[in-house]
Design a protein around this motif. Structure first.
Motif, PDB file in Angstrom:
ATOM      1  N   VAL A   1       0.838  -1.208   0.000  1.00  0.00           N
ATOM      2  CA  VAL A   1       0.000   0.000   0.000  1.00  0.00           C
ATOM      3  C   VAL A   1       0.868   1.251   0.000  1.00  0.00           C
ATOM      4  O   VAL A   1       1.717   1.432   0.874  1.00  0.00           O
ATOM      5  N   THR A   2       0.690   2.110  -1.013  1.00  0.00           N
ATOM      6  CA  THR A   2       1.402   3.396  -1.103  1.00  0.00           C
ATOM      7  C   THR A   2       0.387   4.519  -0.913  1.00  0.00           C
ATOM      8  O   THR A   2      -0.582   4.608  -1.667  1.00  0.00           O
ATOM      9  N   PHE A   3       0.618   5.370   0.070  1.00  0.00           N
ATOM     10  CA  PHE A   3      -0.316   6.476   0.275  1.00  0.00           C
ATOM     11  C   PHE A   3      -0.042   7.617  -0.702  1.00  0.00           C
ATOM     12  O   PHE A   3       1.113   7.895  -1.043  1.00  0.00           O
ATOM     13  N   THR A   4      -1.124   8.239  -1.136  1.00  0.00           N
ATOM     14  CA  THR A   4      -1.048   9.351  -2.089  1.00  0.00           C
ATOM     15  C   THR A   4      -1.958  10.487  -1.610  1.00  0.00           C
ATOM     16  O   THR A   4      -2.589  10.375  -0.556  1.00  0.00           O
ATOM     17  N   SER A   5      -2.055  11.527  -2.426  1.00  0.00           N
ATOM     18  CA  SER A   5      -2.916  12.664  -2.070  1.00  0.00           C
ATOM     19  C   SER A   5      -4.368  12.425  -2.466  1.00  0.00           C
ATOM     20  O   SER A   5      -5.178  13.333  -2.376  1.00  0.00           O
ATOM     21  N   GLY A   6      -4.695  11.214  -2.903  1.00  0.00           N
ATOM     22  CA  GLY A   6      -6.095  10.940  -3.240  1.00  0.00           C
ATOM     23  C   GLY A   6      -6.204   9.959  -4.384  1.00  0.00           C
ATOM     24  O   GLY A   6      -5.193   9.427  -4.881  1.00  0.00           O
ATOM     25  N   GLY A   7      -7.451   9.727  -4.799  1.00  0.00           N
ATOM     26  CA  GLY A   7      -7.707   8.793  -5.887  1.00  0.00           C
ATOM     27  C   GLY A   7      -7.096   9.263  -7.201  1.00  0.00           C
ATOM     28  O   GLY A   7      -6.554   8.477  -7.970  1.00  0.00           O
ATOM     29  N   THR A   8      -7.176  10.551  -7.449  1.00  0.00           N
ATOM     30  CA  THR A   8      -6.664  11.091  -8.713  1.00  0.00           C
ATOM     31  C   THR A   8      -5.165  10.836  -8.844  1.00  0.00           C
ATOM     32  O   THR A   8      -4.690  10.366  -9.887  1.00  0.00           O
ATOM     33  N   GLU A   9      -4.425  11.123  -7.794  1.00  0.00           N
ATOM     34  CA  GLU A   9      -2.974  10.889  -7.860  1.00  0.00           C
ATOM     35  C   GLU A   9      -2.671   9.399  -7.994  1.00  0.00           C
ATOM     36  O   GLU A   9      -1.763   9.009  -8.746  1.00  0.00           O
ATOM     37  N   ALA A  10      -3.419   8.562  -7.286  1.00  0.00           N
ATOM     38  CA  ALA A  10      -3.180   7.113  -7.371  1.00  0.00           C
ATOM     39  C   ALA A  10      -3.436   6.617  -8.800  1.00  0.00           C
ATOM     40  O   ALA A  10      -2.669   5.807  -9.329  1.00  0.00           O
ATOM     41  N   ASP A  11      -4.489   7.112  -9.443  1.00  0.00           N
ATOM     42  CA  ASP A  11      -4.763   6.739 -10.841  1.00  0.00           C
ATOM     43  C   ASP A  11      -3.619   7.178 -11.753  1.00  0.00           C
ATOM     44  O   ASP A  11      -3.169   6.435 -12.620  1.00  0.00           O
ATOM     45  N   ASN A  12      -3.145   8.409 -11.556  1.00  0.00           N
ATOM     46  CA  ASN A  12      -2.034   8.925 -12.369  1.00  0.00           C
ATOM     47  C   ASN A  12      -0.775   8.093 -12.167  1.00  0.00           C
ATOM     48  O   ASN A  12      -0.075   7.756 -13.124  1.00  0.00           O
ATOM     49  N   LEU A  13      -0.488   7.777 -10.909  1.00  0.00           N
ATOM     50  CA  LEU A  13       0.714   6.994 -10.596  1.00  0.00           C
ATOM     51  C   LEU A  13       0.622   5.605 -11.233  1.00  0.00           C
ATOM     52  O   LEU A  13       1.597   5.111 -11.805  1.00  0.00           O
ATOM     53  N   ALA A  14      -0.562   5.007 -11.146  1.00  0.00           N
ATOM     54  CA  ALA A  14      -0.732   3.665 -11.701  1.00  0.00           C
ATOM     55  C   ALA A  14      -0.497   3.680 -13.213  1.00  0.00           C
ATOM     56  O   ALA A  14       0.248   2.857 -13.745  1.00  0.00           O
ATOM     57  N   ILE A  15      -1.118   4.628 -13.886  1.00  0.00           N
ATOM     58  CA  ILE A  15      -1.124   4.603 -15.350  1.00  0.00           C
ATOM     59  C   ILE A  15       0.181   5.154 -15.930  1.00  0.00           C
ATOM     60  O   ILE A  15       0.844   4.497 -16.736  1.00  0.00           O
ATOM     61  N   ILE A  16       0.578   6.338 -15.496  1.00  0.00           N
ATOM     62  CA  ILE A  16       1.822   6.917 -16.015  1.00  0.00           C
ATOM     63  C   ILE A  16       3.014   6.101 -15.508  1.00  0.00           C
ATOM     64  O   ILE A  16       3.963   5.824 -16.250  1.00  0.00           O
TER      65      ILE A  16
ATOM     66  N   GLY B   1      -8.257  14.509   0.302  1.00  0.00           N
ATOM     67  CA  GLY B   1      -6.831  14.694   0.056  1.00  0.00           C
ATOM     68  C   GLY B   1      -5.971  13.524   0.503  1.00  0.00           C
ATOM     69  O   GLY B   1      -4.774  13.693   0.730  1.00  0.00           O
ATOM     70  N   VAL B   2      -6.558  12.363   0.670  1.00  0.00           N
ATOM     71  CA  VAL B   2      -5.801  11.149   1.010  1.00  0.00           C
ATOM     72  C   VAL B   2      -6.324   9.996   0.177  1.00  0.00           C
ATOM     73  O   VAL B   2      -7.533   9.856  -0.026  1.00  0.00           O
ATOM     74  N   GLY B   3      -5.420   9.179  -0.287  1.00  0.00           N
ATOM     75  CA  GLY B   3      -5.805   7.978  -1.019  1.00  0.00           C
ATOM     76  C   GLY B   3      -4.644   7.012  -0.988  1.00  0.00           C
ATOM     77  O   GLY B   3      -3.650   7.241  -0.277  1.00  0.00           O
ATOM     78  N   ALA B   4      -4.765   5.952  -1.747  1.00  0.00           N
ATOM     79  CA  ALA B   4      -3.661   4.995  -1.807  1.00  0.00           C
ATOM     80  C   ALA B   4      -3.696   4.257  -3.125  1.00  0.00           C
ATOM     81  O   ALA B   4      -4.743   4.130  -3.763  1.00  0.00           O
TER      82      ALA B   4
ATOM     83  N   ILE C   1      -0.244  -8.977 -18.714  1.00  0.00           N
ATOM     84  CA  ILE C   1      -0.472  -7.532 -18.818  1.00  0.00           C
ATOM     85  C   ILE C   1      -0.794  -6.973 -17.429  1.00  0.00           C
ATOM     86  O   ILE C   1      -1.571  -7.579 -16.683  1.00  0.00           O
ATOM     87  N   THR C   2      -0.208  -5.845 -17.092  1.00  0.00           N
ATOM     88  CA  THR C   2      -0.499  -5.205 -15.801  1.00  0.00           C
ATOM     89  C   THR C   2      -1.963  -4.758 -15.782  1.00  0.00           C
ATOM     90  O   THR C   2      -2.458  -4.182 -16.748  1.00  0.00           O
ATOM     91  N   PHE C   3      -2.644  -5.031 -14.663  1.00  0.00           N
ATOM     92  CA  PHE C   3      -4.070  -4.720 -14.558  1.00  0.00           C
ATOM     93  C   PHE C   3      -4.296  -3.707 -13.439  1.00  0.00           C
ATOM     94  O   PHE C   3      -3.997  -3.969 -12.275  1.00  0.00           O
ATOM     95  N   HIS C   4      -4.823  -2.544 -13.814  1.00  0.00           N
ATOM     96  CA  HIS C   4      -5.145  -1.494 -12.837  1.00  0.00           C
ATOM     97  C   HIS C   4      -6.652  -1.349 -12.686  1.00  0.00           C
ATOM     98  O   HIS C   4      -7.381  -1.350 -13.683  1.00  0.00           O
ATOM     99  N   VAL C   5      -7.093  -1.208 -11.452  1.00  0.00           N
ATOM    100  CA  VAL C   5      -8.520  -1.040 -11.174  1.00  0.00           C
ATOM    101  C   VAL C   5      -8.733   0.194 -10.300  1.00  0.00           C
ATOM    102  O   VAL C   5      -8.117   0.320  -9.233  1.00  0.00           O
ATOM    103  N   ASP C   6      -9.589   1.094 -10.753  1.00  0.00           N
ATOM    104  CA  ASP C   6     -10.014   2.220  -9.918  1.00  0.00           C
ATOM    105  C   ASP C   6     -11.190   1.724  -9.077  1.00  0.00           C
ATOM    106  O   ASP C   6     -12.284   1.483  -9.590  1.00  0.00           O
ATOM    107  N   ALA C   7     -10.925   1.543  -7.777  1.00  0.00           N
ATOM    108  CA  ALA C   7     -11.950   0.991  -6.886  1.00  0.00           C
ATOM    109  C   ALA C   7     -12.462   2.037  -5.900  1.00  0.00           C
ATOM    110  O   ALA C   7     -12.946   1.705  -4.821  1.00  0.00           O
ATOM    111  N   VAL C   8     -12.356   3.297  -6.295  1.00  0.00           N
ATOM    112  CA  VAL C   8     -12.750   4.369  -5.373  1.00  0.00           C
ATOM    113  C   VAL C   8     -14.214   4.233  -4.947  1.00  0.00           C
ATOM    114  O   VAL C   8     -14.549   4.406  -3.782  1.00  0.00           O
ATOM    115  N   GLN C   9     -15.084   3.902  -5.897  1.00  0.00           N
ATOM    116  CA  GLN C   9     -16.509   3.850  -5.549  1.00  0.00           C
ATOM    117  C   GLN C   9     -16.926   2.534  -4.908  1.00  0.00           C
ATOM    118  O   GLN C   9     -17.943   2.486  -4.211  1.00  0.00           O
TER     119      GLN C   9
END
Ligand SMILES: *Cc1c(COP(=O)(O)O)cnc(C)c1O
Length: 395
Positions: free
Chosen positions: A65-80, A208-211, A171-179
């Motif tokens: 688990v890596t903490f981030t500033s929220g869901g948006t940053e976690a999505d960016n980190l995963a994809i980029i 302002g917190v996510g992972a 293939i790497t699989f990313h899931v946005d599970a925020v909801q």
């Protein structure tokens, strides 16, 4: 004035127990978790406890688990982060047409920078087909990013099946599970997920917190460089009170999941059925039953503007949303509803109600008492509705 909050997919109130715990870490145990002294150690210990709590809710181990500033940053980190890590392996990524902007815009940013992007369509219920994902896979596909549950219509995607497919193809699989976090069970191993985004403020934790969950052995190149916190995946002094609040919110969500789901489902079905019974020319958007998040109601009401409905509801203290919170304020119809095949005119008259722990049956009664009156008044002013009624009378 009485106020009824029905926009829990936009954000939730912070649980009082969560806020109380956080306060201690602002004013008393305020050490920097990287410091070696007792203040630092005390903060570090609480930070690691929070990591455990987040991990537990998704079936992961804390070190993933890596903490981030929220869901948006976690999505960016995963994809980029994946695109950069696997630059030599390939340049094709796959996503769906109903992703949150944090995923869609990030994929489009990469596309502008030379990657190939395939966007998978969805059916009329807002669910994508595993077969379509299979067909989109190429030898140079490096990432599949598909959300677990949609924020606008609550549709739940076949994540475990896509995970299996991704694994078969390496293939790497990313899931946005925020909801879906805290609303329906998540197990990163059963679902074969490599990267999973979660956010605190949708589950009664602070904003302002996510992972980002990163499966052991999967590499993502960091977006933020500096002091090397979070195992170098995300530098910057940790938002300790926020993270500790997020951990607590995860613990509570895990304990309450069944109870919350039962409460939400009851209110959801009452609201949907009540709207269908009291208003004509209504379409429910998204699937019914267990393919839908327990707390999501999304309807299109014909011959009215969603924005006018929202304003009228707001004047009566009822807070709902049209489409996603990020796009309200713009008058473009929701990309999710359009992807589900709704025509512009119908997508425009859509309303989303998302339920929360504190909502009551009595509040739903209030909405069901007010909404039909609002719709009737707005339709009286609609030239379109007038025409339709005249045609009907003539028949
Ligand atoms: C809210 C939301 C996000 C963004 O999370 P933030 O913590 O607000 O940045 C991402 N994806 C989905 C599906 C969301 O609902």
């Amino acid at each position: 004035m009485r106020r009824v909050y029905l926009d829990h997919s936009a954000t939730t109130p912070v649980d009082v127990e969560v806020a109380t715990l956080m306060m201690t870490y602002y004013t008393e145990k305020y050490g920097n978790p990287s410091s070696v002294h007792s203040f630092g150690r005390e903060a570090k210990q609480a930070l690691e406890e929070a990591r455990k709590q987040v991990a537990e809710l998704i079936g992961a181990t804390p070190s993933e688990v890596t903490f981030t500033s929220g869901g948006t940053e976690a999505d960016n980190l995963a994809i980029i982060g994946t695109a950069e890590a696997l630059r030599k392996k390939g340049k094709h990524i796959i996503t769906s047409s109903i992703e949150h902007h944090a995923v869609l815009e990030t994929c489009e940013y990469l596309e502008k920078n030379g990657l190939d992007l395939t966007v998978i369509p969805v059916d009329e219920e807002g669910i994508l087909s595993v077969e379509d994902v299979r067909k989109a896979i190429r030898p140079d596909t490096i990432l599949i990013s598909v959300m677990h549950a949609n924020n606008e219509v609550g549709s739940i995607q076949p994540i475990a099946e896509i995970g299996k497919l991704a694994k078969e193809h390496g293939i790497t699989f990313h899931v946005d599970a925020v909801q879906s976090l805290g609303k329906i069970p998540i197990d990163v191993n059963e679902m074969n997920v490599d990267l999973l985004t979660v956010s605190s403020h949708k589950i009664y934790g602070p904003k302002g917190v996510g992972a980002l969950y990163v499966r052991k052995g999967v590499r993502v190149v960091p977006l933020v460089h500096g002091g090397g916190q979070e195992k170098k995946r995300r530098s910057g002094t940790e938002n300790t009170p926020g993270i500790i609040g997020f951990g607590k919110a995860c613990q509570l969500a895990g304990q309450r999941m069944a109870e919350d789901a039962e409460h939400h489902t009851k209110l959801r079905d009452k609201l949907i059925n009540g709207i269908l019974q009291s208003i004509d020319h209504v379409k429910v958007n998204g699937p019914m039953g267990d393919k839908r998040l327990p707390n999501n109601v999304n309807v299109s009401i014909r011959f009215v503007e969603g924005e006018s409905l929202l304003l009228s509801l707001d004047m009566l203290g009822i807070s709902a949303s049209s489409g996603s919170a990020c796009t309200s304020g713009s008058l473009d119809p929701s990309h999710v509803l359009l992807a589900m095949g709704l025509v512009h005119e119908i997508a425009h008259g859509s309303l989303r109600f998302t339920l929360g722990r504190q909502n009551t049956e009595e509040e739903i009664d209030y909405v069901l008492e007010q909404l039909p009156k609002i719709v009737e008044r707005l339709r009286m002013m609609s030239p379109l509705y007038d025409q339709v009624m005249h045609i009907k009378e003539a028949q």
